[in-house]
Design a protein around this motif. Sequence first.
Motif, mmCIF file in Angstrom:
data_model
loop_
_atom_site.group_PDB
_atom_site.id
_atom_site.type_symbol
_atom_site.label_atom_id
_atom_site.label_comp_id
_atom_site.label_asym_id
_atom_site.label_seq_id
_atom_site.Cartn_x
_atom_site.Cartn_y
_atom_site.Cartn_z
ATOM 1 N N PHE A 131 57.347 41.681 15.611
ATOM 2 C CA PHE A 131 56.044 40.939 16.181
ATOM 3 C C PHE A 131 55.208 42.554 15.839
ATOM 4 O O PHE A 131 54.095 42.457 15.387
ATOM 5 N N SER A 132 55.501 43.219 16.829
ATOM 6 C CA SER A 132 54.747 44.448 17.079
ATOM 7 C C SER A 132 54.283 45.140 15.213
ATOM 8 O O SER A 132 53.187 45.581 14.991
ATOM 9 N N GLY A 133 55.786 45.095 14.236
ATOM 10 C CA GLY A 133 54.940 44.981 12.882
ATOM 11 C C GLY A 133 53.751 44.709 12.185
ATOM 12 O O GLY A 133 52.935 44.868 11.693
ATOM 13 N N ARG A 134 53.840 43.036 13.155
ATOM 14 C CA ARG A 134 53.149 42.432 12.394
ATOM 15 C C ARG A 134 51.129 42.447 12.830
ATOM 16 O O ARG A 134 50.416 42.072 12.308
ATOM 17 N N LEU A 135 51.355 43.296 13.796
ATOM 18 C CA LEU A 135 50.181 43.673 14.537
ATOM 19 C C LEU A 135 49.415 44.582 13.758
ATOM 20 O O LEU A 135 48.629 43.744 13.649
ATOM 21 N N ARG A 136 50.097 44.947 12.899
ATOM 22 C CA ARG A 136 49.602 46.369 12.193
ATOM 23 C C ARG A 136 48.659 45.738 11.567
ATOM 24 O O ARG A 136 48.000 46.985 10.222
ATOM 25 N N TRP A 137 49.298 44.888 10.566
ATOM 26 C CA TRP A 137 48.476 43.527 9.100
ATOM 27 C C TRP A 137 47.200 43.358 9.734
ATOM 28 O O TRP A 137 46.226 43.066 8.590
ATOM 29 N N HIS A 138 46.961 43.479 11.369
ATOM 30 C CA HIS A 138 45.810 42.180 11.463
ATOM 31 C C HIS A 138 44.595 43.293 10.545
ATOM 32 O O HIS A 138 43.926 42.756 10.172
ATOM 33 N N CYS A 139 44.036 43.917 11.648
ATOM 34 C CA CYS A 139 42.680 44.911 10.699
ATOM 35 C C CYS A 139 43.175 45.906 9.796
ATOM 36 O O CYS A 139 42.069 45.578 8.736
ATOM 37 N N HIS A 140 44.494 45.650 9.138
ATOM 38 C CA HIS A 140 44.056 45.687 7.238
ATOM 39 C C HIS A 140 44.062 44.853 6.632
ATOM 40 O O HIS A 140 42.758 45.168 5.437
ATOM 41 N N PHE A 141 43.715 43.456 6.992
ATOM 42 C CA PHE A 141 43.338 42.497 6.085
ATOM 43 C C PHE A 141 41.699 42.498 6.587
ATOM 44 O O PHE A 141 41.076 41.980 5.174
ATOM 45 N N ILE A 142 41.270 42.831 7.596
ATOM 46 C CA ILE A 142 39.977 42.766 8.244
ATOM 47 C C ILE A 142 38.742 43.388 6.864
ATOM 48 O O ILE A 142 37.870 43.237 6.724
ATOM 49 N N GLN A 143 39.611 45.072 7.357
ATOM 50 C CA GLN A 143 38.654 45.460 6.760
ATOM 51 C C GLN A 143 38.822 45.419 4.886
ATOM 52 O O GLN A 143 37.976 45.979 4.296
#
Length: 535
Positions: A286-298
């Motif tokens: 779950f912690s790893g997937r949180l990091r993808w959130h802003c990557h895609f919004i960027q």
Amino acid sequence: MGRGKDLALSLQIVWFKRDLRLHDHEALTRAAVKGPVLPLYILEPELWQQPDMSQRHYLFLLECLADLNRHLTRLGQPLVIRTGNACSVLSSLVNELRGSSFEVAGLWSHMESWNSWTFKRDRAVLQWARNEGLRWNEPRQWGVDRGDINRDHWASRWEARMRQQEFLPPSALQPLPRIPTFSSDSLPTPQELGLTGDHCTDRQKGGREEALSLLQSFLYTRGEPYTRAMSGPLEGAEACSRLSPHMAFGTLSMREILAATEMRQREVLSTSPGFRGRWPSAMRSFSGRLRWHCHFIQKLESEPDLEFRNLHPAYDNLRPSPGTDPKAAQRFTAWSEGQTGYPMIDACMRCLRATGWMNFRMRSMLMSFASYHLWLDWREPSLHLARLFTDYEPGIHYSQAQMQSATTGINAIRIYNPVKQSQDHDPEGLFIRKWVPELSGIPDSFIHQPWLHPDRIGDYPLPVVGEKQARLFAAQKLFGLRKTPEHRELARAIYEKHGSRKRPSERLTRKKKNSAPKTARPRKKQDNTQLDLPL
């Protein structure tokens, strides 16, 4: 005779958008330090006329606003809601305040990277603020940088921001003197906004209290099987955090979710190994997937046209649009109504229509099926899904829709076989039977391929396309395009701008001159970047 300007009371307007909380709300905390605050929400009817908006989004919003207003009222100043065009509302409000001996010293709202309509609206508001001589302060809500930025060191900047101390809400808000009550407009009904026919009978509820309850139950009870269960449509509905709608509307901040997750990780690791169960894996995943959130919004922040055009132009005009091609329109209708003849596809679509949520693998499969098997241009299917996802987040949604359609040019082409996905993730057909009751009486041996049953199964349709033939056709077309030097050259430039990397040494310019980006090659595991985060 009017009151002199020197007698005016300085005031800050805090404009809430998709940040409907008080905790870790930088705009509110910083504005409140400067003096009285007018908390404002602008209900913009034109926004709700956009093709990506729906009634389920609006009803979730209303619950979030009611919850936010309760908390603001406890602090001493209720939320003021005004309806209309943002520039007109702000202009009228500033004049109204000045007429009541207030001087608006600043406008505050979090920086927003949302759909194209809001981007254009914000440009108009910025021009209005400049004309008014009013400073508009826009601190970041997420770990997204403004504009077209270099991706080098982006991950380390994100980590640094997420490690910053959370902004505590003000202990109280000064009631606005001389105005006992500052009026709000009545919120329009969904029907008045033209939002009808949604039929989302099992939608998640909005509001921060709901979000905190979900976070607690996920981290301490529901989430233990997360790593394994998140791929299944039945298990995932319970084992996933279900926080994504609350992230989309900002009832929780990324910083506080990550902090709570990492605190739980430390708690788990401090216990005896025999009592940890599957929690270490769950929290790590779950912690790893949180990091993808802003990557895609960027990606959307850096390339706003991503919402409308193919990231790689080699795919322009490759597939027909349901809006212009009658056969494509028929296939799109079957897909959007859950009548394709493929039980897992239809069950997922019907479930999504009724609940507003679907686990990440099934989201990927729905988009993949529309783009590859049905050979539809991604734009209409992505708009349909946007209206169905209560957790619709444009930056994530359109990036992932293009990934699943292979139009980014840099991501692996992954064509989901709907029969295999059905067999792997619903082997007994429990999910299928729940959402496709026409198949409730069919034997397990035919539940995944009912067209093989010797008798016709009621009114359930035959497959709209042949699975293998459609898959091979799509693969031939797409892999053929990727072999050209022109494709590879532009793919390198796209990766340089949008690719995920942790170190500058991963820049494509340091790679072998004619090598394609690694992300363009098929990989065995890519689920952590599939359509939307498995939150």
